[in-house]
Write an enzyme that holds these catalytic residues in place. Structure first.
Site, short mmCIF file in Angstrom:
data_model
loop_
_atom_site.label_atom_id
_atom_site.label_comp_id
_atom_site.label_asym_id
_atom_site.label_seq_id
_atom_site.Cartn_x
_atom_site.Cartn_y
_atom_site.Cartn_z
N GLU A 110 41.52 51.99 52.37
CA GLU A 110 41.94 51.19 51.21
C GLU A 110 40.71 50.71 50.46
OE1 GLU A 110 44.27 47.53 51.55
OE2 GLU A 110 44.72 47.67 49.42
N ASN B 183 30.15 48.84 47.54
CA ASN B 183 30.65 49.37 46.28
C ASN B 183 31.34 50.71 46.56
OD1 ASN B 183 30.96 49.92 43.51
ND2 ASN B 183 28.97 50.94 43.43
N ASP C 106 41.06 46.00 39.47
CA ASP C 106 40.83 45.13 38.31
C ASP C 106 41.10 45.92 37.04
OD1 ASP C 106 39.79 42.74 39.74
OD2 ASP C 106 38.28 44.17 40.41
N ASP D 128 49.74 47.06 37.59
CA ASP D 128 50.71 46.44 36.69
C ASP D 128 50.16 46.47 35.26
OD1 ASP D 128 48.66 44.64 36.99
OD2 ASP D 128 49.95 42.87 36.91
N GLU E 114 50.59 41.50 42.46
CA GLU E 114 51.85 42.09 42.02
C GLU E 114 52.80 40.99 41.52
OE1 GLU E 114 53.71 44.85 44.67
OE2 GLU E 114 55.32 45.23 43.26
C1 SAM Z 1 42.65 42.76 41.54
S1 SAM Z 1 42.04 42.77 43.16
C2 SAM Z 1 43.37 43.53 44.10
C3 SAM Z 1 43.26 43.28 45.57
C4 SAM Z 1 44.33 43.93 46.44
N1 SAM Z 1 44.28 45.37 46.37
C5 SAM Z 1 45.72 43.41 46.10
O1 SAM Z 1 46.56 44.19 45.62
O2 SAM Z 1 45.96 42.23 46.35
C6 SAM Z 1 40.84 44.08 43.09
C7 SAM Z 1 39.85 44.02 44.24
O3 SAM Z 1 38.98 45.15 44.15
C8 SAM Z 1 37.67 44.74 44.54
N2 SAM Z 1 36.72 45.70 43.93
C9 SAM Z 1 36.52 45.89 42.61
N3 SAM Z 1 35.61 46.85 42.41
C10 SAM Z 1 35.21 47.27 43.66
C11 SAM Z 1 34.28 48.24 44.09
N4 SAM Z 1 33.57 48.97 43.24
N5 SAM Z 1 34.13 48.43 45.42
C12 SAM Z 1 34.85 47.69 46.32
N6 SAM Z 1 35.75 46.74 45.94
C13 SAM Z 1 35.93 46.54 44.63
C14 SAM Z 1 37.56 43.32 43.98
O4 SAM Z 1 36.56 42.56 44.64
C15 SAM Z 1 38.97 42.78 44.23
O5 SAM Z 1 39.07 42.14 45.49
#
Ligand code: SAM
Length: 247
Positions: free
Chosen positions: A73, A125, A148, A184, A226
């Site tokens: 994931e 990353n 994001d 979404d 969500e």
């Molecule tokens: C909007 S949140 C969604 C979290 C989770 N998947 C959920 O549905 O609750 C997006 C997550 O992706 C992580 N993220 C964004 N870019 C990333 C990257 N390049 N590598 C690892 N994590 C990343 C952010 O830190 C954040 O926790």
């Protein structure tokens, strides 16, 4: 997304995340210090704290422990989906990649509370993990839920999932392995769907709804992201595409 480059140029390209302050209380920090030993993979770094030394390759025969299929994931947030799945499927091995340390700490706390041992966490990353830290064809499923959205037009280049990202995803997925995506933010979902439909490395997986989306993935637990999207009147879109067999 960040296209991984040589360590020296790494942070000269946009990344899909923003640096957020760490907010761990003393108790959370103490728990994380204990639980990171159990769950967090020690990733050698290149240029930045969430970078990956391109010479590092995770030995999937050993990590996560066991011998079952591997689900990865990306952007696991607070760990809702991955801890629930790891707990429900002890014969499957889970890897979660996340840059945000408090999210990883929370995930580890939940995993420990659920007695989960078939999960390991990487603070890194994600594109760099896909580019070199995982062996080719080592992953059976790849999940990206609510990445994001980077809604503003001038920010869309920061979206995690773009064409180069999908090429990296195709590298790590085994033949027939499934990429699952949910968002979404319709423009993002449309963009990813278009890219997947035109990519020779991917083909639609399973049944689709009459308008061509995947049905809601039953393994995806309801998260705050969500709930927020639905409350704001947005529709959640799921995609499921399988890695086409290598020639
Ligand atoms: C909007 S949140 C969604 C979290 C989770 N998947 C959920 O549905 O609750 C997006 C997550 O992706 C992580 N993220 C964004 N870019 C990333 C990257 N390049 N590598 C690892 N994590 C990343 C952010 O830190 C954040 O926790």
């Amino acid at each position: 997304m960040t296209v991984p480059g040589p360590a020296s140029s790494y942070r000269s390209v946009p990344v899909s995340f923003v640096r957020r302050s760490r907010r761990l209380s003393d108790t959370q920090q103490r728990l994380w210090d204990e639980q990171r030993l159990r769950y967090l993979v020690d990733v050698p770094r290149a240029a930045a704290t969430t970078s990956v030394d391109p010479g590092f390759v995770l030995d999937l025969a050993q990590v996560p422990p066991g011998s079952g299929p591997v689900v990865l994931e990306i952007g696991s947030g607070q760990g809702d989906a991955v801890v629930a799945a790891a707990s429900a499927r002890p014969g499957t091995r889970f890897l979660a990649v996340e840059v945000y340390e408090p999210g990883l700490a929370h995930t580890a706390r939940r995993a420990a509370a659920a007695g989960v041992d078939n999960l390991r966490l990487l603070q890194a990353n994600a594109p760099e993990v896909l580019a070199s830290a995982l062996p080719e064809a080592g992953v059976d499923e790849l999940w990206i839920f609510f990445p994001d959205p980077w809604r503003k037009a001038r920010h869309t280049k920061r979206r995690l999932v773009d064409e180069p990202f999908l090429a990296l995803a195709a590298r790590v997925l085994a033949d027939g392995g499934v990429l699952r995506f949910a968002s979404d933010w319709e423009p993002y979902a449309e963009q990813v769907r278009g890219l997947l439909e035109s990519a020779s490395d991917f083909a639609a997986h399973g049944t689709t709804t009459p308008d061509g989306w995947a049905p809601r993935f039953e393994g995806r637990v309801l998260t705050g992201f969500e709930r927020k999207g639905t409350a704001a009147g947005r529709v959640v879109r799921d995609l499921a595409f399988a890695r086409t067999p290598r020639a």
